[in-house]
Design an enzyme around this catalytic site. Structure first.
Site, short mmCIF file in Angstrom:
data_model
loop_
_atom_site.label_atom_id
_atom_site.label_comp_id
_atom_site.label_asym_id
_atom_site.label_seq_id
_atom_site.Cartn_x
_atom_site.Cartn_y
_atom_site.Cartn_z
N SER A 1 0.85 -1.18 0.00
CA SER A 1 0.00 0.00 0.00
C SER A 1 0.88 1.23 0.00
O SER A 1 2.05 1.16 0.38
CB SER A 1 -0.86 0.01 1.26
OG SER A 1 0.01 0.17 2.37
N LYS A 2 0.30 2.34 -0.42
CA LYS A 2 1.15 3.53 -0.53
C LYS A 2 1.53 4.06 0.84
O LYS A 2 2.43 4.88 0.96
CB LYS A 2 0.48 4.59 -1.40
CG LYS A 2 -0.77 5.21 -0.85
CD LYS A 2 -1.23 6.33 -1.78
CE LYS A 2 -2.55 6.86 -1.28
NZ LYS A 2 -3.49 7.23 -2.27
N ARG A 3 0.85 3.58 1.88
CA ARG A 3 1.24 4.02 3.22
C ARG A 3 2.60 3.45 3.61
O ARG A 3 3.41 4.09 4.24
CB ARG A 3 0.19 3.58 4.24
CG ARG A 3 -0.72 4.71 4.69
CD ARG A 3 -1.63 4.31 5.84
NE ARG A 3 -2.09 2.93 5.78
CZ ARG A 3 -1.70 1.98 6.61
NH1 ARG A 3 -0.86 2.26 7.58
NH2 ARG A 3 -2.17 0.76 6.50
#
Ligand code: GLU
Length: 502
Positions: free
Chosen positions: A259-261
């Site tokens: 995920s981009k997190r």
């Protein structure tokens, strides 16, 4: 051409995601390997979140990766192409309305008047009773009079597609094998049109896949649970059911879904770091697939030749940045000098704009450095870190860094002064890496020093850093005058420090 038709169907609600690029690549490789057709379709019906900038980012990113489609929307100067367009869903609205009307006429769908509040209340009840949340079917069998009464209240209906109860939907997934999902797990009758008449994702996908004669739906595993809904819709629309292949998820190193997190997921960010498309494509292809041999470095043509969808792994593919950098380094080594110089240029411009260098090197200046640089670049953007010190007027240098661990400042001044003299003498005759090395090695031996200590002191003095290309090549690139000037400055700085030290 075979009648194999596959597609990538991104939603322009974010920049091109690594996972989308991988899915596009697998579709592309499958189509090219089998002589099929690769279609690009923009799923832009989420108007609140879709933007033109994201659309461009996706289209440009695919182009950068060299993933070209046979049918798809207009891009830049290129017009839309293909006989099954338009290739953006917002331009296909009439076909969704038409398909929904057909399902309504055949009683495969119905109008539902339940308000969001009523549905929410029902959901809470089901949750409290620990039941699966599903539409309770209140509007599934309304009489004409009941419908009229709701209409009179001013309720605006959605259209729901009838999902049969307790039916096992089975399919043979090319990647995952036999899959069976019970329709009771699908949440009840499916909304296909909102009350404002706009269509929902599952419906547009099925209508478009049918209209575009998609033969194989190859997409991420996160869509596996949607597939039974799509199969039921294909059936209801009287369309043949495509084959499915669900690709394994891409995982963070901790094996959670990427995920981009937690990770860098935008393809453009990798481009900005100086990953080159040949390498990025090569790496993406190996995320979930391998040739079954030791081969790791594969061109697009080689990937096309070897790609086999049935050999895709089921297990999640961990994103391994080190491997990506290694593959990138391998590809950078394969570039011709002219090609590499051209590709490095924008990265020098970034260094200049950031004030990390004072001028841009010429092509020839870069060319002479390639023998020591080319094999040391894991990314093009590393060029500044590697040789930026050659293009600065006043080197910033931390005197503490110059003093080798086994030495003190005074010894370092003695070492650098002796080295400076030898370099000045030898260099006047021939400014050449081999010529410079021998006398310095003799000096080290005579004094009983360790070569590593003296050479590190020289390295930091002339480059400002501890890791550089080979020292003598570095000095040659820097030039006679500048090497001596930097040594003088270092000696001066350290000398001042040595005499003021308590
Ligand atoms: N627009 C969907 C997505 O971006 C496409 C899914 C599919 O391939 O069916 O996830």
């Amino acid at each position: 051409m075979t009648d194999i038709r596959v597609r990538i169907a991104p939603s322009p609600t974010g920049p091109l995601h690594l996972g989308t690029a991988r899915t596009a690549l697998f579709n592309f490789l499958f189509a090219r390997h089998t002589g099929g057709t690769f279609i690009f379709r923009l799923e832009d019906t989420d108007q609140a979140r879709s933007t033109e900038a994201y659309e461009l980012d996706i289209l440009n990113g695919m182009h950068w990766l060299g993933i070209r489609w046979d049918e798809g929307p207009a891009v830049g100067d290129e017009p839309e192409r293909g006989d099954h367009g338009p290739y953006r869903q917002m331009a296909r609205m009439a076909s969704y309305t038409e398909a929904a009307n057909r399902l309504l006429a055949e009683d495969k769908a119905y109008r539902c008047y339940c308000s969001p509040e009523e549905l929410e209340a029902e959901r809470k009840l089901q949750e409290a009773a620990h039941q699966n949340v599903r539409y309770n079917g209140r509007c599934a069998k309304l009489t004409g009079a009941e419908r009229a009464a709701f209409e009179a209240e001013g309720r605006k209906p959605v259209v729901r597609f009838r999902i049969p109860a307790s039916r096992a939907i089975a399919f043979d997934d090319i990647v995952r094998g036999h899959v069976e999902i019970d329709t009771n797990a699908l949440g009840g009758d499916l909304v296909i049109l909102r009350s404002d008449g706009t269509p929902l994702y599952h419906f547009t996908v099925a209508v478009d896949d049918a209209a575009m004669k998609i033969s194989h739906v190859i997409r991420g595993e996160d869509h596996l649970s949607n597939t039974p809904k799509h199969i039921l819709l294909f059936e209801a629309l009287g369309a043949p059911i495509p084959q499915f292949g669900h690709l394994p998820l891409i995982l963070n190193p901790d094996r959670t879904k990427m995920s981009k997190r937690k990770s860098q997921t935008a393809v453009d960010a990798y481009k900005a770091e100086g990953f080159i498309p040949e390498a990025f494509v090569n790496y993406l292809a190996l995320l979930g697939w391998s040739t079954g041999t030791e081969e790791e470095i594969l061109s697009q043509a080689e990937l096309i030749e070897r790609f086999d969808l049935s050999k895709v792994n089921r297990a999640g593919a961990v994103f391994d940045r080190e491997r990506l950098e290694w593959i990138n380094g391998q590809w950078i080594r394969r570039l011709s000098a002219d090609d590499l110089i051209a590709r490095l240029r924008p990265f020098f411009e970034v260094e200049l704009a950031a004030g990390r260098i004072d001028w841009l090197p010429t092509d020839d200046e870069i060319r002479v450095l390639l023998p020591v640089v080319q094999e040391r670049l894991p990314r093009l953007s590393a060029v500044g870190e590697l040789i930026g010190f050659l293009f600065v007027r006043d080197l910033e240098m931390d005197p503490a860094l110059i003093v080798p661990k086994r030495w003190d400042a005074a010894t370092t001044v003695v070492g650098l002064t002796a080295a400076r003299q030898l370099i000045a003498e030898t260099g006047k005759a021939a400014w050449d890496a081999h010529q410079l090395e021998a006398p310095l090695r003799r000096l080290v031996e005579d004094r009983g020093w360790k070569a590593g200590d003296l050479f590190m002191a020289i390295r930091v003095a002339v480059t400002g850093r501890t890791a550089t290309p080979p020292l003598f090549d570095t000095m040659v690139a820097l030039g006679y005058e500048r090497t001596l000037a930097r040594l003088d400055r270092a000696i001066e700085k350290l000398g001042a420090q040595a005499t003021t030290a308590p």
